[in-house]
Design an enzyme around this catalytic site. Structure first.
Site, PDB file in Angstrom:
ATOM      1  N   LYS A 181      -0.791  -9.124  16.146  1.00 34.03           N
ATOM      2  CA  LYS A 181      -1.362  -9.376  15.380  1.00 34.03           C
ATOM      3  C   LYS A 181      -1.329  -8.257  14.592  1.00 34.03           C
ATOM      4  O   LYS A 181      -0.120  -7.031  14.918  1.00 34.03           O
ATOM      5  CB  LYS A 181      -2.740  -9.428  16.311  1.00 34.03           C
ATOM      6  CG  LYS A 181      -3.301 -10.102  17.411  1.00 34.03           C
ATOM      7  CD  LYS A 181      -4.756  -9.473  17.628  1.00 34.03           C
ATOM      8  CE  LYS A 181      -5.157 -11.508  18.313  1.00 34.03           C
ATOM      9  NZ  LYS A 181      -5.998 -11.319  18.939  1.00 34.03           N
TER      10      LYS A 181
ATOM     11  N   ARG B 234       0.901 -15.199  28.461  1.00 34.65           N
ATOM     12  CA  ARG B 234      -0.293 -14.776  28.917  1.00 34.65           C
ATOM     13  C   ARG B 234      -0.677 -14.081  30.318  1.00 34.65           C
ATOM     14  O   ARG B 234      -1.493 -13.145  29.927  1.00 34.65           O
ATOM     15  CB  ARG B 234      -1.813 -16.061  30.040  1.00 34.65           C
ATOM     16  CG  ARG B 234      -1.493 -17.289  28.925  1.00 34.65           C
ATOM     17  CD  ARG B 234      -2.699 -16.706  27.322  1.00 34.65           C
ATOM     18  NE  ARG B 234      -4.293 -16.615  27.494  1.00 34.65           N
ATOM     19  CZ  ARG B 234      -5.557 -16.209  27.015  1.00 34.65           C
ATOM     20  NH1 ARG B 234      -4.819 -16.430  25.524  1.00 34.65           N
ATOM     21  NH2 ARG B 234      -6.486 -16.308  27.414  1.00 34.65           N
TER      22      ARG B 234
ATOM     23  N   THR C 218      -7.900 -10.703  28.332  1.00 36.13           N
ATOM     24  CA  THR C 218      -7.705 -10.236  26.561  1.00 36.13           C
ATOM     25  C   THR C 218      -8.637  -9.037  25.995  1.00 36.13           C
ATOM     26  O   THR C 218      -8.095  -8.076  24.958  1.00 36.13           O
ATOM     27  CB  THR C 218      -9.570 -12.012  26.402  1.00 36.13           C
ATOM     28  OG1 THR C 218      -8.588 -12.931  26.822  1.00 36.13           O
ATOM     29  CG2 THR C 218      -9.803 -11.648  24.959  1.00 36.13           C
TER      30      THR C 218
ATOM     31  N   ARG D 139      -1.572  -5.979  26.708  1.00 33.09           N
ATOM     32  CA  ARG D 139      -2.326  -5.183  26.317  1.00 33.09           C
ATOM     33  C   ARG D 139      -2.406  -3.859  27.012  1.00 33.09           C
ATOM     34  O   ARG D 139      -3.956  -2.744  26.489  1.00 33.09           O
ATOM     35  CB  ARG D 139      -3.519  -6.364  26.726  1.00 33.09           C
ATOM     36  CG  ARG D 139      -3.182  -7.034  25.433  1.00 33.09           C
ATOM     37  CD  ARG D 139      -3.841  -8.604  25.896  1.00 33.09           C
ATOM     38  NE  ARG D 139      -3.877  -9.815  24.791  1.00 33.09           N
ATOM     39  CZ  ARG D 139      -5.078 -10.764  24.957  1.00 33.09           C
ATOM     40  NH1 ARG D 139      -5.106 -11.452  26.077  1.00 33.09           N
ATOM     41  NH2 ARG D 139      -4.333 -11.362  23.888  1.00 33.09           N
TER      42      ARG D 139
ATOM     43  N   ASN E 180      -6.443  -6.414  20.388  1.00 35.71           N
ATOM     44  CA  ASN E 180      -5.972  -6.737  21.210  1.00 35.71           C
ATOM     45  C   ASN E 180      -4.335  -7.191  21.651  1.00 35.71           C
ATOM     46  O   ASN E 180      -3.408  -8.056  22.522  1.00 35.71           O
ATOM     47  CB  ASN E 180      -6.221  -7.766  22.696  1.00 35.71           C
ATOM     48  CG  ASN E 180      -6.328  -8.771  21.562  1.00 35.71           C
ATOM     49  OD1 ASN E 180      -5.906  -9.084  20.507  1.00 35.71           O
ATOM     50  ND2 ASN E 180      -7.602  -9.841  22.375  1.00 35.71           N
TER      51      ASN E 180
ATOM     52  N   HIS F 106      -2.034 -12.379  19.693  1.00 36.03           N
ATOM     53  CA  HIS F 106      -2.517 -14.133  20.650  1.00 36.03           C
ATOM     54  C   HIS F 106      -1.850 -14.788  20.806  1.00 36.03           C
ATOM     55  O   HIS F 106      -0.214 -14.024  20.482  1.00 36.03           O
ATOM     56  CB  HIS F 106      -2.948 -14.580  19.102  1.00 36.03           C
ATOM     57  CG  HIS F 106      -3.445 -15.874  19.389  1.00 36.03           C
ATOM     58  ND1 HIS F 106      -4.388 -16.125  19.851  1.00 36.03           N
ATOM     59  CD2 HIS F 106      -2.588 -17.190  19.683  1.00 36.03           C
ATOM     60  CE1 HIS F 106      -4.963 -17.931  20.077  1.00 36.03           C
ATOM     61  NE2 HIS F 106      -3.254 -17.734  20.057  1.00 36.03           N
TER      62      HIS F 106
HETATM   63  P1  GDP Z   1      -7.972 -14.212  23.871  1.00 32.71           P
HETATM   64  O1  GDP Z   1      -7.873 -16.509  23.877  1.00 32.71           O
HETATM   65  O2  GDP Z   1      -7.206 -13.851  24.981  1.00 32.71           O
HETATM   66  O3  GDP Z   1      -7.274 -14.093  22.246  1.00 32.71           O
HETATM   67  O4  GDP Z   1      -9.580 -14.340  23.630  1.00 32.71           O
HETATM   68  P2  GDP Z   1     -10.669 -15.568  23.187  1.00 32.71           P
HETATM   69  O5  GDP Z   1     -10.255 -16.618  22.425  1.00 32.71           O
HETATM   70  O6  GDP Z   1     -11.836 -15.405  23.919  1.00 32.71           O
HETATM   71  O7  GDP Z   1     -11.189 -14.571  21.893  1.00 32.71           O
HETATM   72  C1  GDP Z   1     -10.670 -14.349  20.416  1.00 32.71           C
HETATM   73  C2  GDP Z   1     -10.654 -13.051  20.697  1.00 32.71           C
HETATM   74  O8  GDP Z   1     -11.928 -13.043  20.353  1.00 32.71           O
HETATM   75  C3  GDP Z   1      -9.842 -12.039  20.666  1.00 32.71           C
HETATM   76  O9  GDP Z   1      -8.660 -12.338  21.570  1.00 32.71           O
HETATM   77  C4  GDP Z   1     -10.409 -10.388  20.616  1.00 32.71           C
HETATM   78  O10 GDP Z   1      -9.580 -10.309  19.457  1.00 32.71           O
HETATM   79  C5  GDP Z   1     -11.962 -11.369  20.078  1.00 32.71           C
HETATM   80  N1  GDP Z   1     -12.721 -11.082  20.893  1.00 32.71           N
HETATM   81  C6  GDP Z   1     -12.930 -11.636  22.435  1.00 32.71           C
HETATM   82  N2  GDP Z   1     -13.923 -11.019  22.614  1.00 32.71           N
HETATM   83  C7  GDP Z   1     -14.812 -10.292  21.774  1.00 32.71           C
HETATM   84  C8  GDP Z   1     -16.006  -9.282  21.816  1.00 32.71           C
HETATM   85  O11 GDP Z   1     -16.662  -9.315  23.147  1.00 32.71           O
HETATM   86  N3  GDP Z   1     -16.288  -8.537  20.786  1.00 32.71           N
HETATM   87  C9  GDP Z   1     -15.294  -8.928  19.784  1.00 32.71           C
HETATM   88  N4  GDP Z   1     -16.268  -7.993  19.617  1.00 32.71           N
HETATM   89  N5  GDP Z   1     -14.271  -9.019  20.049  1.00 32.71           N
HETATM   90  C10 GDP Z   1     -13.651 -10.092  21.126  1.00 32.71           C
END
Ligand code: GDP
Length: 194
Positions: free
Chosen positions: A14, A123, A129, A140, A160, A163
């Protein structure tokens, strides 16, 4: 049925990972764990490509809103003051918008990683995340301390580093989306394939 060694997953470094100079570090960690890089490219994604990358279904978007709500409750922040609502189905789209903006802010590196349990191992190496609670030793956990508490206050996505796909089905969909007809390479890794 595919051979277990043929499982592939999709990874993107990212904008924060690219700007922190972590492209090599990320690749190193995968290769150290006997995973094989089978496709790799730096590129600048378009708004539409990113918009189509993140799911558009109600359930996924509301889940983003719910995650945010739980952070606000945990830290006693005022959700109404920051978002003007406590409705998770309205907050989810806002976070999704921040995500697309953040992902557009620098070139990305897209990678296809292959190996036994590639999806789960990537992962695991990526870590939680939310970097503030990702275990030290994960990508991360070692290179970011970002948290939703801070990111939401600053009205941006949690940064983070990478992806990575969550399931083999998601990997297949994302690889098709980002690599299209570009080749996936085949070679034998010393000590892994022979
Ligand atoms: P991933 O699959 O581990 O990337 O996680 P998710 O699919 O749940 O979330 C997608 C992306 O959204 C994450 O990688 C973060 O960059 C962002 N994100 C997730 N949760 C939050 C949150 O609570 N607040 C904010 N601002 N960003 C979030």
């Amino acid at each position: 049925m595919k051979h277990p060694k043929e499982e592939i997953t999709y990874v993107m470094v990212k904008p924060d990972g690219v700007r922190k100079g972590l492209i090599g570090e990320v690749i190193k960690r995968f290769e150290q764990h006997d995973l094989k890089i089978v496709a790799l490219e730096m590129f600048q994604p378009s708004h539409d490509q990113l918009n189509d990358h993140y799911p558009k279904d109600e359930a996924w978007i509301t889940r983003l809103g719910e995650k945010t709500k739980s952070t606000y409750e945990k830290y006693g922040y005022d959700m109404l003051a920051d978002f003007g609502t406590t409705d998770t189905s309205k907050i989810g789209p806002e976070i999704r918008k921040w995500l697309v903006e953040y992902m557009k802010s620098a070139p990305l590196v897209k990678i296809i990683v292959q190996g036994v349990h590639a999806v789960d191992i990537v992962r695991k190496l990526a870590g939680d995340t939310l970097p503030y609670r990702a275990t030290v030793g994960t990508i991360r956990g070692d290179f970011s301390i970002d948290s939703p508490a801070l990111a939401n206050k600053e009205k941006r996505a949690v940064m983070n580093i990478i992806h990575c796909s969550e399931t083999p089905e998601e990997a297949e969909h994302e690889i098709k989306h980002w690599f299209g007809k570009s080749p996936i390479y085949n070679y034998k890794r010393f000590g892994v394939d022979e």
